[in-house]
Design an enzyme around this catalytic site. Structure first.
Site, PDB file in Angstrom:
ATOM      1  N   SER A 242      48.136  49.421 -10.706  1.00 16.35           N
ATOM      2  CA  SER A 242      47.723  48.150 -11.302  1.00 16.35           C
ATOM      3  C   SER A 242      46.228  48.026 -11.586  1.00 16.35           C
ATOM      4  CB  SER A 242      48.161  46.979 -10.408  1.00 16.35           C
ATOM      5  OG  SER A 242      47.511  47.030  -9.154  1.00 16.35           O
ATOM      6  N   LYS A 287      46.509  38.316  -5.889  1.00 13.27           N
ATOM      7  CA  LYS A 287      45.371  38.994  -6.513  1.00 13.27           C
ATOM      8  C   LYS A 287      44.355  37.992  -7.047  1.00 13.27           C
ATOM      9  CE  LYS A 287      47.768  43.304  -7.493  1.00 13.27           C
ATOM     10  NZ  LYS A 287      48.293  44.257  -8.481  1.00 13.27           N
TER      11      LYS A 287
END
Length: 348
Positions: A242, A287
């Site tokens: 990611s 996140k």
């Protein structure tokens, strides 16, 4: 004490004891929380995250930070019910079914190994995407990622070998290698031309039948990039795919004059394809919290995560949609100069 009172007391004690025991019983859930945030144009353990050799680089400022998610739990270390309940009450974490992270039959070591492979592939794709954006040519071959134990390739073909031909015919991608192998009947021999450590070798393998009867040799393949200069990425104990977008931006920032960030603290996430397309990731809410805690004010968001991110964005964090690396660069230019459009998740 009357018999009735004693009965009620014992029943209450039994309920309490069962509740306490139940609270500490393992449950098949995993707790996701904000993980470390690392600046791709900064340092980790006093070492630059991105080191480029053989090409001119330029000064950078601000931050282009990758964000991560930490997890607690798993098949070998299941959390208890009490931990899960605390997680459900904590808005900064998520409690998800164990199979979301660990597919049936997979342990923590296998997941970690896969994350390492995905991180390596992500770094290669990020470098390729940055060079594509800069129109710097590179070559792509067919690389060996792994071999299946007990299958013909095991012990004869090695990780990082580059497959250049099958039965003397040049190959351009892994699909071409698979097609050429499947053209054989199980039990027949196939000759792979490989490059290992700069040396050309011919490796003869006897094919076998796969689970669906197809002809296989037990190889996992992927693109093998050859770049015109060295790009080394080191982020310590971080895995998964990611961070691709942020790696690409960090590489671009170092390879081009000026500063992409304009001195701002920018964070983001998203997988990256060599052609520059940005893909969705998991754990977007955690996140964003990690990014905000690290001081970021801008968060580059994959289009596939925009809807979820818009519902959970922390106050003071601006979401910028990044469909591609090129769009992300244009958005950063617009933010820095005040000229041009900045795509937002709210705009779709």
């Amino acid at each position: 004490m009357s018999r009735r009172a004693l009965t009620l007391l014992l029943a209450g004690f039994l309920v309490l004891a069962l509740g306490v025991i139940g609270a500490f019983r393992p449950v098949p859930y995993v707790v996701l929380s904000p993980g470390p945030t690392e600046n791709t144009i900064g340092e980790v353990d006093k070492k630059p995250v991105i080191t480029i050799k053989g090409r001119q680089t330029y000064p950078t400022s601000g931050a282009l930070s990758l964000v991560t998610v930490a997890y607690q739990g798993g098949p070998a270390a299941q959390i208890d019910l009490l931990t899960a309940l605390r997680g459900w009450l904590d808005p900064t974490v998520a409690v998800v079914p164990q199979e979301t992270i660990f597919a049936p039959g997979r342990n923590a070591e296998e997941v970690e190994e896969e994350n390492v492979v995905e991180m390596t592939n992500s770094q290669d794709s990020a470098t390729a995407a940055a060079l594509t954006e800069l129109k710097i040519p590179y070559t792509v071959g067919v690389g060996v990622l792994s071999t299946e134990p007990g299958k013909p390739a095991d012990g004869k073909v090695q990780k990082d070998d580059e497959i250049t031909s099958v039965d003397g015919e040049p190959t351009k991608d892994s699909e071409a290698v698979q097609k050429a192998v499947k053209a054989h009947k199980p039990g027949e021999s196939v000759v792979l031309g490989v490059v290992r450590g700069g040396k050309k070798l011919d490796v003869t393998l006897q094919t076998v039948a796969g689970p669906q009867g197809q002809t296989i040799v037990g190889l996992t393949m992927g693109p093998k990039f050859t770049f015109p200069f060295d790009v080394d990425i080191s982020v310590g104990d971080v895995g998964g795919p990611s961070a691709g977008l942020m790696f690409s931006l960090g590489i671009l920032d170092k390879l081009t004059p000026g500063e992409l960030t304009g001195g701002k603290k920018i964070a983001g996430t998203g997988t990256i394809q060599p052609t520059g397309e940005v893909g969705a990731i998991g754990g977007i809410a955690q996140k964003m919290i990690g990014a905000k805690d690290a001081g970021a004010t801008i968060f580059l968001t994959p289009p596939g995560n925009c809807a979820e991110a818009s519902q959970a964005v922390p106050d003071g964090l601006r979401l910028v949609r990044a469909d591609t690396l090129h769009q992300a660069v244009l958005a950063l230019d617009a933010l820095r100069t005040g000229k041009g459009q900045v795509p937002s998740c709210e705009a779709g």
